[in-house]
Scaffold this motif. Sequence first.
Motif, PDB file in Angstrom:
ATOM      1  N   LEU A  64       0.835  -1.211   0.000  1.00  0.00           N
ATOM      2  CA  LEU A  64       0.000   0.000   0.000  1.00  0.00           C
ATOM      3  C   LEU A  64       0.868   1.259   0.000  1.00  0.00           C
ATOM      4  O   LEU A  64       0.610   2.208  -0.742  1.00  0.00           O
ATOM      5  CB  LEU A  64      -0.944   0.001   1.211  1.00  0.00           C
ATOM      6  CG  LEU A  64      -2.101  -0.988   1.106  1.00  0.00           C
ATOM      7  CD1 LEU A  64      -2.815  -1.122   2.449  1.00  0.00           C
ATOM      8  CD2 LEU A  64      -3.091  -0.557   0.030  1.00  0.00           C
ATOM      9  N   PHE A  65       1.927   1.234   0.806  1.00  0.00           N
ATOM     10  CA  PHE A  65       2.810   2.404   0.806  1.00  0.00           C
ATOM     11  C   PHE A  65       3.619   2.471  -0.490  1.00  0.00           C
ATOM     12  O   PHE A  65       3.829   3.550  -1.040  1.00  0.00           O
ATOM     13  CB  PHE A  65       3.729   2.386   2.036  1.00  0.00           C
ATOM     14  CG  PHE A  65       3.005   2.698   3.325  1.00  0.00           C
ATOM     15  CD1 PHE A  65       2.347   3.915   3.482  1.00  0.00           C
ATOM     16  CD2 PHE A  65       2.961   1.784   4.363  1.00  0.00           C
ATOM     17  CE1 PHE A  65       1.660   4.221   4.659  1.00  0.00           C
ATOM     18  CE2 PHE A  65       2.281   2.075   5.542  1.00  0.00           C
ATOM     19  CZ  PHE A  65       1.634   3.293   5.696  1.00  0.00           C
ATOM     20  N   ALA A  66       4.035   1.295  -0.980  1.00  0.00           N
ATOM     21  CA  ALA A  66       4.849   1.285  -2.205  1.00  0.00           C
ATOM     22  C   ALA A  66       4.059   1.778  -3.420  1.00  0.00           C
ATOM     23  O   ALA A  66       4.629   2.318  -4.362  1.00  0.00           O
ATOM     24  CB  ALA A  66       5.402  -0.116  -2.470  1.00  0.00           C
ATOM     25  N   THR A  67       2.738   1.589  -3.405  1.00  0.00           N
ATOM     26  CA  THR A  67       1.928   2.004  -4.557  1.00  0.00           C
ATOM     27  C   THR A  67       1.345   3.402  -4.373  1.00  0.00           C
ATOM     28  O   THR A  67       0.466   3.813  -5.122  1.00  0.00           O
ATOM     29  CB  THR A  67       0.778   1.010  -4.830  1.00  0.00           C
ATOM     30  OG1 THR A  67       0.095   0.743  -3.600  1.00  0.00           O
ATOM     31  CG2 THR A  67       1.298  -0.288  -5.408  1.00  0.00           C
ATOM     32  N   GLY A  68       1.806   4.108  -3.364  1.00  0.00           N
ATOM     33  CA  GLY A  68       1.460   5.531  -3.328  1.00  0.00           C
ATOM     34  C   GLY A  68       0.644   6.042  -2.156  1.00  0.00           C
ATOM     35  O   GLY A  68       0.297   7.222  -2.132  1.00  0.00           O
ATOM     36  N   GLU A 286      10.487  -3.510  -1.524  1.00  0.00           N
ATOM     37  CA  GLU A 286      11.595  -4.299  -0.964  1.00  0.00           C
ATOM     38  C   GLU A 286      12.315  -3.540   0.146  1.00  0.00           C
ATOM     39  O   GLU A 286      12.722  -4.116   1.147  1.00  0.00           O
ATOM     40  CB  GLU A 286      12.535  -4.758  -2.081  1.00  0.00           C
ATOM     41  CG  GLU A 286      11.955  -5.998  -2.738  1.00  0.00           C
ATOM     42  CD  GLU A 286      12.504  -6.329  -4.115  1.00  0.00           C
ATOM     43  OE1 GLU A 286      13.466  -5.665  -4.551  1.00  0.00           O
ATOM     44  OE2 GLU A 286      11.951  -7.253  -4.742  1.00  0.00           O
ATOM     45  N   GLU A 287      12.413  -2.238  -0.035  1.00  0.00           N
ATOM     46  CA  GLU A 287      13.024  -1.405   1.000  1.00  0.00           C
ATOM     47  C   GLU A 287      12.215  -1.508   2.312  1.00  0.00           C
ATOM     48  O   GLU A 287      12.766  -1.744   3.385  1.00  0.00           O
ATOM     49  CB  GLU A 287      12.990   0.030   0.480  1.00  0.00           C
ATOM     50  CG  GLU A 287      13.843   1.038   1.175  1.00  0.00           C
ATOM     51  CD  GLU A 287      13.737   2.370   0.409  1.00  0.00           C
ATOM     52  OE1 GLU A 287      14.662   2.674  -0.344  1.00  0.00           O
ATOM     53  OE2 GLU A 287      12.737   3.077   0.550  1.00  0.00           O
ATOM     54  N   LEU A 288      10.906  -1.392   2.186  1.00  0.00           N
ATOM     55  CA  LEU A 288      10.058  -1.447   3.382  1.00  0.00           C
ATOM     56  C   LEU A 288      10.067  -2.829   4.030  1.00  0.00           C
ATOM     57  O   LEU A 288      10.081  -2.957   5.255  1.00  0.00           O
ATOM     58  CB  LEU A 288       8.612  -1.069   3.024  1.00  0.00           C
ATOM     59  CG  LEU A 288       8.333   0.417   2.870  1.00  0.00           C
ATOM     60  CD1 LEU A 288       6.964   0.635   2.239  1.00  0.00           C
ATOM     61  CD2 LEU A 288       8.398   1.127   4.221  1.00  0.00           C
ATOM     62  N   ARG A 289      10.053  -3.860   3.203  1.00  0.00           N
ATOM     63  CA  ARG A 289      10.067  -5.226   3.746  1.00  0.00           C
ATOM     64  C   ARG A 289      11.397  -5.497   4.447  1.00  0.00           C
ATOM     65  O   ARG A 289      11.471  -6.301   5.360  1.00  0.00           O
ATOM     66  CB  ARG A 289       9.838  -6.261   2.631  1.00  0.00           C
ATOM     67  CG  ARG A 289       8.427  -6.306   2.111  1.00  0.00           C
ATOM     68  CD  ARG A 289       7.427  -6.759   3.160  1.00  0.00           C
ATOM     69  NE  ARG A 289       7.437  -8.201   3.360  1.00  0.00           N
ATOM     70  CZ  ARG A 289       7.311  -8.787   4.540  1.00  0.00           C
ATOM     71  NH1 ARG A 289       7.208  -8.085   5.625  1.00  0.00           N
ATOM     72  NH2 ARG A 289       7.304 -10.097   4.621  1.00  0.00           N
ATOM     73  N   LEU A 295       8.180  -0.146   9.053  1.00  0.00           N
ATOM     74  CA  LEU A 295       6.793  -0.534   8.795  1.00  0.00           C
ATOM     75  C   LEU A 295       5.970  -0.461  10.096  1.00  0.00           C
ATOM     76  O   LEU A 295       4.853   0.050  10.115  1.00  0.00           O
ATOM     77  CB  LEU A 295       6.782  -1.956   8.224  1.00  0.00           C
ATOM     78  CG  LEU A 295       5.764  -2.283   7.149  1.00  0.00           C
ATOM     79  CD1 LEU A 295       5.746  -1.242   6.050  1.00  0.00           C
ATOM     80  CD2 LEU A 295       6.059  -3.655   6.556  1.00  0.00           C
ATOM     81  N   GLN A 296       6.546  -0.963  11.174  1.00  0.00           N
ATOM     82  CA  GLN A 296       5.855  -0.925  12.472  1.00  0.00           C
ATOM     83  C   GLN A 296       5.621   0.517  12.921  1.00  0.00           C
ATOM     84  O   GLN A 296       4.582   0.832  13.495  1.00  0.00           O
ATOM     85  CB  GLN A 296       6.676  -1.670  13.543  1.00  0.00           C
ATOM     86  CG  GLN A 296       6.619  -3.185  13.424  1.00  0.00           C
ATOM     87  CD  GLN A 296       5.262  -3.773  13.831  1.00  0.00           C
ATOM     88  OE1 GLN A 296       4.362  -3.073  14.300  1.00  0.00           O
ATOM     89  NE2 GLN A 296       5.113  -5.065  13.642  1.00  0.00           N
ATOM     90  N   ARG A 297       6.588   1.364  12.632  1.00  0.00           N
ATOM     91  CA  ARG A 297       6.451   2.761  13.039  1.00  0.00           C
ATOM     92  C   ARG A 297       5.311   3.424  12.251  1.00  0.00           C
ATOM     93  O   ARG A 297       4.482   4.135  12.809  1.00  0.00           O
ATOM     94  CB  ARG A 297       7.775   3.493  12.764  1.00  0.00           C
ATOM     95  CG  ARG A 297       7.943   4.817  13.501  1.00  0.00           C
ATOM     96  CD  ARG A 297       9.247   5.496  13.105  1.00  0.00           C
ATOM     97  NE  ARG A 297       9.327   5.772  11.680  1.00  0.00           N
ATOM     98  CZ  ARG A 297       8.646   6.726  11.050  1.00  0.00           C
ATOM     99  NH1 ARG A 297       7.852   7.513  11.727  1.00  0.00           N
ATOM    100  NH2 ARG A 297       8.758   6.886   9.741  1.00  0.00           N
ATOM    101  N   LEU A 298       5.252   3.136  10.955  1.00  0.00           N
ATOM    102  CA  LEU A 298       4.167   3.685  10.130  1.00  0.00           C
ATOM    103  C   LEU A 298       2.812   3.164  10.616  1.00  0.00           C
ATOM    104  O   LEU A 298       1.833   3.905  10.675  1.00  0.00           O
ATOM    105  CB  LEU A 298       4.373   3.306   8.658  1.00  0.00           C
ATOM    106  CG  LEU A 298       5.526   4.006   7.929  1.00  0.00           C
ATOM    107  CD1 LEU A 298       5.799   3.343   6.584  1.00  0.00           C
ATOM    108  CD2 LEU A 298       5.196   5.489   7.719  1.00  0.00           C
TER     109      LEU A 298
END
Length: 326
Positions: A64-68, A286-289, A295-298
């Motif tokens: 979801l974050f990667a797609t904008g 891939e960066e987020l994974r 990711l937890q912070r977001l």
Amino acid sequence: MRIFSGIQPTGSKHLGAYSGGFRQYAASQELGEVFLCVVDLHSITVAYDPTDLRERTLELVAMLFATGMDPERSTVYLQSHVRAHAEAAWLLSAVTTVGELRRMTQFKDKSEQQESVSAGLLTYPVLMAGDILLYGTDRVPIGDDQRQHLELARDVAQRFNARFGETFTVPEGIFPEVGARIMDLQEPERKMSTTGTTPQGTIRILDEPEVIVKKLKTAVTDSGRDVRHAPDKPGVSNLIEIMCVATGESIAAVEARYDGQGYGPFKQDVAEAVVELFRPVKARYEELRGEPGELQRLLARGAEKARAASAPTLAAMYKRMGFVRP
Ligand code: TRP
């Protein structure tokens, strides 16, 4: 305007899901204040594997974050992080009848396929009604298969308002345009999916560029050689629509550009366009994974915003229903 949608953490991260889902969620940020809830609590009503659920949930959030989805502007969070959802579902179950839940087509379909039907499968639409109503939602972008569930949420809202006093906004759906459907590349009569029988016909957002190129080059086309969108050319029409998704062009613009050129150069260009579309998405994913802490912070931030936004509605529900407040 407040926009709310819920997304199940299923594994479908393919071009069809991008076109009909991810891309639309990101675009809805231009229309109003968006709440996107990954509905993990909804995922336990049929047989599932806990380890799988955890993985799929994190993957979906990263996608979801990667797609904008923009964490500054919008609220992306997990349903299970905000207790108000489970509480609202219980309170709303008092104004929902077993009769109306039994009439839900999805319940009928899914319960027929199983020997043992969980109570959650029946009450699922009550949880969903709570999701939507807690946020004073005006608009719900949603798939066609969810129309009946949204209708129920509207009925429940009106019934609650009539019985306990004006509490909920009655939401309206936003349904995808007809034709905004991406079909399988090998069997263009069928929607693209990750569970089909033709893996070569499904482009995954995370496919390597050379895999995407191969799949598009071997996509079935139709007889003739005109790049034209027509009912008797399902393969080529699908490729034209894919090009439109990738570049933002209109169907007419794509047809005009390939006028007289045949399928070869066209397929090559569609492949390149899709590779370029997904290149940054894959990189960000891939960066987020690779950074579970980020990711937890977001997610923590999303949950905090969602708690603050839903708390007043939940408090009003308790109060109007006659509970003594602490
Ligand atoms: N039931 C929806 C689906 O299966 C997911 C969902 C849960 C949802 N809660 C929602 C969608 C609230 C929109 C709004 O797709």
